[in-house]
Design a protein around this motif. Structure first.
Motif, PDB file in Angstrom:
ATOM      1  N   HIS A   8       0.755  -1.008  -0.251  1.00 36.14           N
ATOM      2  CA  HIS A   8      -0.229   0.090   0.580  1.00 36.14           C
ATOM      3  C   HIS A   8       1.189   1.451  -0.419  1.00 36.14           C
ATOM      4  O   HIS A   8       0.462   2.007   0.177  1.00 36.14           O
ATOM      5  CB  HIS A   8      -0.885  -0.221   1.140  1.00 36.14           C
ATOM      6  CG  HIS A   8      -2.113  -0.794   0.837  1.00 36.14           C
ATOM      7  ND1 HIS A   8      -3.003  -0.690   0.317  1.00 36.14           N
ATOM      8  CD2 HIS A   8      -1.810  -2.380   1.549  1.00 36.14           C
ATOM      9  CE1 HIS A   8      -3.959  -2.011   0.194  1.00 36.14           C
ATOM     10  NE2 HIS A   8      -3.079  -3.152   1.051  1.00 36.14           N
ATOM     11  N   THR A   9       1.953   1.243  -0.082  1.00 37.37           N
ATOM     12  CA  THR A   9       3.150   2.490  -0.559  1.00 37.37           C
ATOM     13  C   THR A   9       3.191   2.945  -1.921  1.00 37.37           C
ATOM     14  O   THR A   9       3.683   4.082  -2.147  1.00 37.37           O
ATOM     15  CB  THR A   9       5.013   1.964  -0.160  1.00 37.37           C
ATOM     16  OG1 THR A   9       5.331   0.679  -0.934  1.00 37.37           O
ATOM     17  CG2 THR A   9       4.325   1.837   1.349  1.00 37.37           C
ATOM     18  N   ALA A  42       2.208  13.783  -1.420  1.00 34.15           N
ATOM     19  CA  ALA A  42       1.951  12.464  -1.020  1.00 34.15           C
ATOM     20  C   ALA A  42       2.269  11.688  -0.502  1.00 34.15           C
ATOM     21  O   ALA A  42       3.249  12.498   0.340  1.00 34.15           O
ATOM     22  CB  ALA A  42       2.376  12.033  -2.447  1.00 34.15           C
ATOM     23  N   LEU A  43       2.084  10.968   0.241  1.00 38.25           N
ATOM     24  CA  LEU A  43       2.358  10.251   1.982  1.00 38.25           C
ATOM     25  C   LEU A  43       4.201  10.171   2.058  1.00 38.25           C
ATOM     26  O   LEU A  43       5.043  10.166   2.713  1.00 38.25           O
ATOM     27  CB  LEU A  43       2.056   9.658   2.369  1.00 38.25           C
ATOM     28  CG  LEU A  43       0.600   9.615   3.007  1.00 38.25           C
ATOM     29  CD1 LEU A  43      -0.091   8.819   3.813  1.00 38.25           C
ATOM     30  CD2 LEU A  43       0.108  11.192   4.338  1.00 38.25           C
ATOM     31  N   ARG A  44       4.389   9.992   1.187  1.00 39.86           N
ATOM     32  CA  ARG A  44       5.694   9.743   0.683  1.00 39.86           C
ATOM     33  C   ARG A  44       6.583  10.723   1.446  1.00 39.86           C
ATOM     34  O   ARG A  44       8.710  10.471   1.322  1.00 39.86           O
ATOM     35  CB  ARG A  44       6.281   9.157  -0.658  1.00 39.86           C
ATOM     36  CG  ARG A  44       7.427   8.912  -1.156  1.00 39.86           C
ATOM     37  CD  ARG A  44       8.259   9.725  -1.310  1.00 39.86           C
ATOM     38  NE  ARG A  44       9.184   9.901  -2.514  1.00 39.86           N
ATOM     39  CZ  ARG A  44       9.910   9.345  -3.134  1.00 39.86           C
ATOM     40  NH1 ARG A  44       8.861   7.856  -4.418  1.00 39.86           N
ATOM     41  NH2 ARG A  44      11.076   8.921  -3.777  1.00 39.86           N
ATOM     42  N   ASP A  45       6.285  12.068   0.964  1.00 40.56           N
ATOM     43  CA  ASP A  45       7.283  13.302   1.619  1.00 40.56           C
ATOM     44  C   ASP A  45       7.262  13.372   2.546  1.00 40.56           C
ATOM     45  O   ASP A  45       7.853  14.412   3.227  1.00 40.56           O
ATOM     46  CB  ASP A  45       6.522  14.274   0.573  1.00 40.56           C
ATOM     47  CG  ASP A  45       6.364  13.685  -0.690  1.00 40.56           C
ATOM     48  OD1 ASP A  45       7.605  13.336  -1.763  1.00 40.56           O
ATOM     49  OD2 ASP A  45       5.427  13.864  -1.747  1.00 40.56           O
ATOM     50  N   VAL A  46       6.638  13.009   3.655  1.00 44.55           N
ATOM     51  CA  VAL A  46       6.727  12.907   5.155  1.00 44.55           C
ATOM     52  C   VAL A  46       8.136  12.720   5.498  1.00 44.55           C
ATOM     53  O   VAL A  46       8.392  11.752   5.831  1.00 44.55           O
ATOM     54  CB  VAL A  46       5.129  11.778   5.823  1.00 44.55           C
ATOM     55  CG1 VAL A  46       5.611  12.326   7.540  1.00 44.55           C
ATOM     56  CG2 VAL A  46       4.705  12.705   5.434  1.00 44.55           C
ATOM     57  N   THR A  47       8.469  13.581   5.990  1.00 43.89           N
ATOM     58  CA  THR A  47      10.272  13.312   6.510  1.00 43.89           C
ATOM     59  C   THR A  47      10.281  13.566   7.742  1.00 43.89           C
ATOM     60  O   THR A  47      11.281  12.713   8.720  1.00 43.89           O
ATOM     61  CB  THR A  47      11.016  14.682   5.943  1.00 43.89           C
ATOM     62  OG1 THR A  47      10.211  15.591   6.525  1.00 43.89           O
ATOM     63  CG2 THR A  47      10.932  14.598   4.449  1.00 43.89           C
ATOM     64  N   ASP A  48       9.246  13.837   8.608  1.00 39.88           N
ATOM     65  CA  ASP A  48       9.066  14.414  10.406  1.00 39.88           C
ATOM     66  C   ASP A  48       7.854  13.349  10.175  1.00 39.88           C
ATOM     67  O   ASP A  48       6.699  14.136  10.432  1.00 39.88           O
ATOM     68  CB  ASP A  48       9.132  15.701  10.611  1.00 39.88           C
ATOM     69  CG  ASP A  48       9.791  15.339  11.982  1.00 39.88           C
ATOM     70  OD1 ASP A  48       8.671  14.629  12.693  1.00 39.88           O
ATOM     71  OD2 ASP A  48       9.535  16.969  12.461  1.00 39.88           O
ATOM     72  N   VAL A  57       2.158   3.937   6.555  1.00 46.11           N
ATOM     73  CA  VAL A  57       3.251   4.329   4.577  1.00 46.11           C
ATOM     74  C   VAL A  57       4.287   4.425   4.770  1.00 46.11           C
ATOM     75  O   VAL A  57       5.278   4.582   4.173  1.00 46.11           O
ATOM     76  CB  VAL A  57       1.927   5.417   3.889  1.00 46.11           C
ATOM     77  CG1 VAL A  57       3.176   5.983   2.622  1.00 46.11           C
ATOM     78  CG2 VAL A  57       0.338   4.207   4.089  1.00 46.11           C
ATOM     79  N   VAL A  58       4.730   5.693   5.859  1.00 43.54           N
ATOM     80  CA  VAL A  58       5.954   6.037   6.033  1.00 43.54           C
ATOM     81  C   VAL A  58       7.128   5.354   6.967  1.00 43.54           C
ATOM     82  O   VAL A  58       7.578   4.668   5.944  1.00 43.54           O
ATOM     83  CB  VAL A  58       6.118   6.767   6.782  1.00 43.54           C
ATOM     84  CG1 VAL A  58       7.385   7.567   7.666  1.00 43.54           C
ATOM     85  CG2 VAL A  58       5.301   8.398   6.585  1.00 43.54           C
ATOM     86  N   THR A  59       6.734   4.221   7.628  1.00 43.73           N
ATOM     87  CA  THR A  59       7.305   3.627   8.213  1.00 43.73           C
ATOM     88  C   THR A  59       7.321   2.130   6.927  1.00 43.73           C
ATOM     89  O   THR A  59       9.042   1.390   7.380  1.00 43.73           O
ATOM     90  CB  THR A  59       6.584   2.446   9.462  1.00 43.73           C
ATOM     91  OG1 THR A  59       5.380   2.251   8.869  1.00 43.73           O
ATOM     92  CG2 THR A  59       7.175   3.787  10.849  1.00 43.73           C
ATOM     93  N   GLU A  60       6.652   1.794   6.477  1.00 50.18           N
ATOM     94  CA  GLU A  60       7.200   0.428   5.378  1.00 50.18           C
ATOM     95  C   GLU A  60       7.552   0.926   4.204  1.00 50.18           C
ATOM     96  O   GLU A  60       8.703   0.169   3.949  1.00 50.18           O
ATOM     97  CB  GLU A  60       5.352   0.819   4.599  1.00 50.18           C
ATOM     98  CG  GLU A  60       5.631  -0.710   3.512  1.00 50.18           C
ATOM     99  CD  GLU A  60       5.083  -1.910   4.511  1.00 50.18           C
ATOM    100  OE1 GLU A  60       5.216  -2.818   3.189  1.00 50.18           O
ATOM    101  OE2 GLU A  60       5.472  -1.735   5.808  1.00 50.18           O
ATOM    102  N   ASN A  61       7.955   2.113   3.971  1.00 54.12           N
ATOM    103  CA  ASN A  61       8.900   3.133   3.090  1.00 54.12           C
ATOM    104  C   ASN A  61      10.331   2.564   3.396  1.00 54.12           C
ATOM    105  O   ASN A  61      10.987   2.002   2.610  1.00 54.12           O
ATOM    106  CB  ASN A  61       8.347   4.330   2.536  1.00 54.12           C
ATOM    107  CG  ASN A  61       7.328   4.618   1.315  1.00 54.12           C
ATOM    108  OD1 ASN A  61       7.220   3.742   0.849  1.00 54.12           O
ATOM    109  ND2 ASN A  61       6.781   5.546   1.562  1.00 54.12           N
ATOM    110  N   HIS A  62      10.527   2.704   4.605  1.00 53.03           N
ATOM    111  CA  HIS A  62      11.071   2.890   5.722  1.00 53.03           C
ATOM    112  C   HIS A  62      12.549   1.102   5.467  1.00 53.03           C
ATOM    113  O   HIS A  62      13.440   0.940   5.546  1.00 53.03           O
ATOM    114  CB  HIS A  62      11.697   3.256   6.621  1.00 53.03           C
ATOM    115  CG  HIS A  62      11.764   4.790   6.874  1.00 53.03           C
ATOM    116  ND1 HIS A  62      12.432   5.839   5.909  1.00 53.03           N
ATOM    117  CD2 HIS A  62      10.947   5.832   7.908  1.00 53.03           C
ATOM    118  CE1 HIS A  62      12.403   7.155   6.231  1.00 53.03           C
ATOM    119  NE2 HIS A  62      11.597   6.872   7.208  1.00 53.03           N
TER     120      HIS A  62
END
Length: 370
Positions: A31-32, A232-238, A257-262
């Protein structure tokens, strides 16, 4: 080849091209894709084979060996129903670049297992038409066209991952794909040399994303991104600051989404370092996030993952859109019988239908057979 024999029997001549495209398993990155993030799928040995001959008129004649005795003759694209929509959607997206065609389809992707038979169907037909009409489309262009067919014609708002995996994967590799830039590279996935197998556990619970839950998750992510002021949520850095601005489901979706990308990037790093045996912990963490933050697992998927790890898997997670379908487990080869037994026993204890086990290897993407 039985699809060629079926084509000859139905249409009176041999097909001019036969293409095969695979289904896929997503190793991590769930779901990323529609959040412009990162995914890491690999192609599976099961797929869809399309035998195709162009026609001068606009008629599309279709048959599927999975629907024996039925040949569809479609004079207009709006006549398509059921599985035929995925084929006709490809023609619709190609527009005036193609006319009609005679098409025979044979698929062996386990139905309902979440291994993306729809993308395999679209990519096999698109690849054949690209070849026959000398359209010069690249594999990524074919993937994008196939995705557009599913989005705009079928009405399923899927991301690019499934079609890209079907079109671009290489044998023995997983495809690291940036779903924003569409940049990709194949990462070696050599399980056998480490004494490992990737076991697909088909829960036999069939899922239908178009029932609204998939679209609902996507809408929640898009709403969260708007509130955070990012594309998009991909752009959340903090992440911590972002979560303070959100509530309820949107907060949970963003966390996943943020932790899954990591996790995708971390797993790619392990594979490139040859640390294949160490990826299991990231798979486990991914499943827990999908269960608790994205809320797309099912009782059967949760039991499959828990039992697989209990039986000796180094890691396990649901794969695909969720709500049913399959889990995957990274299993030492010598522990495969024990893992299968532990999962089967757990399903029986819960009164679930017996699962199906499919050891998977990383297969090639779309290719011509004849």
């Amino acid at each position: 080849m039985r699809v060629v024999e079926a084509f000859r029997a139905a249409f009176g001549a041999s097909p001019e091209a036969v293409w095969r495209a695979p289904g896929r398993v997503n190793l991590i990155g769930e779901h990323t894709d529609y959040n412009d993030g990162f995914v890491l799928p690999f192609a599976v040995p099961w797929g869809v084979t399309a035998a195709v001959t162009p026609r001068a008129d606009r008629t599309i004649r279709l048959l599927s060996l999975q629907s024996p005795g039925e040949t569809l003759t479609l004079a207009g694209h709006d006549e398509a129903r059921g599985w035929a929509r995925y084929v006709v959607g490809v023609f619709e997206m190609l527009g005036d670049r193609v006319a009609g065609a005679d098409v025979a389809i044979d698929g062996d992707v386990p139905a309902g297992a979440g291994l993306s038979s729809s993308a395999a169907l679209e990519v096999s037909v698109a690849s054949a038409l690209n070849d026959l009409h000398d359209l010069g489309m690249t594999p990524m262009e074919l993937a994008l066209l196939s995705q557009k067919a599913e989005n705009d014609f079928v009405g399923m708002p899927c991301g690019i991952m499934d079609q890209a995996a079907s079109a671009l994967c290489e044998e023995g590799h997983a495809l690291f794909l940036d779903c924003r830039s569409l940049g990709s590279r194949n990462i070696p996935l050599d399980l056998a040399s480490h004494g490992l197998s990737m076991l697909i556990i088909d829960t036999q619970v069939h899922h239908e994303h178009a029932n609204g839950e998939y679209a609902k998750r996507r809408a929640e992510c898009e709403s969260a991104a708007r509130k955070l002021g990012v594309p998009a949520l991909r752009d959340v850095t903090d992440l911590a600051a972002a979560l303070e601005q959100l509530q309820g489901d949107e907060r949970k979706r963003t966390m996943h989404v943020v932790t899954e990308n990591h996790r995708v990037e971390a797993l790619v790093g392990l594979l490139r370092a040859g640390a294949v045996t160490e990826i299991g912990a990231l798979m486990n963490a991914s499943h827990l996030s999908l269960r608790d933050q994205y809320e797309v697992t099912s009782p059967e998927l949760d039991v499959a993952v828990e039992a697989a790890v209990k039986g000796g898997a180094r890691g396990a997670r649901m794969t695909g859109g969720g709500f049913g379908g399959s889990a995957i487990a990274l299993v030492p080869v010598e522990r495969l019988p024990e893992v299968e037994k532990t999962v089967s026993d757990a399903f029986a204890e819960h009164g679930f239908q017996a699962p199906r086990f499919l050891p998977a290897t990383a297969a090639p993407g779309a290719h011509r057979l004849a």
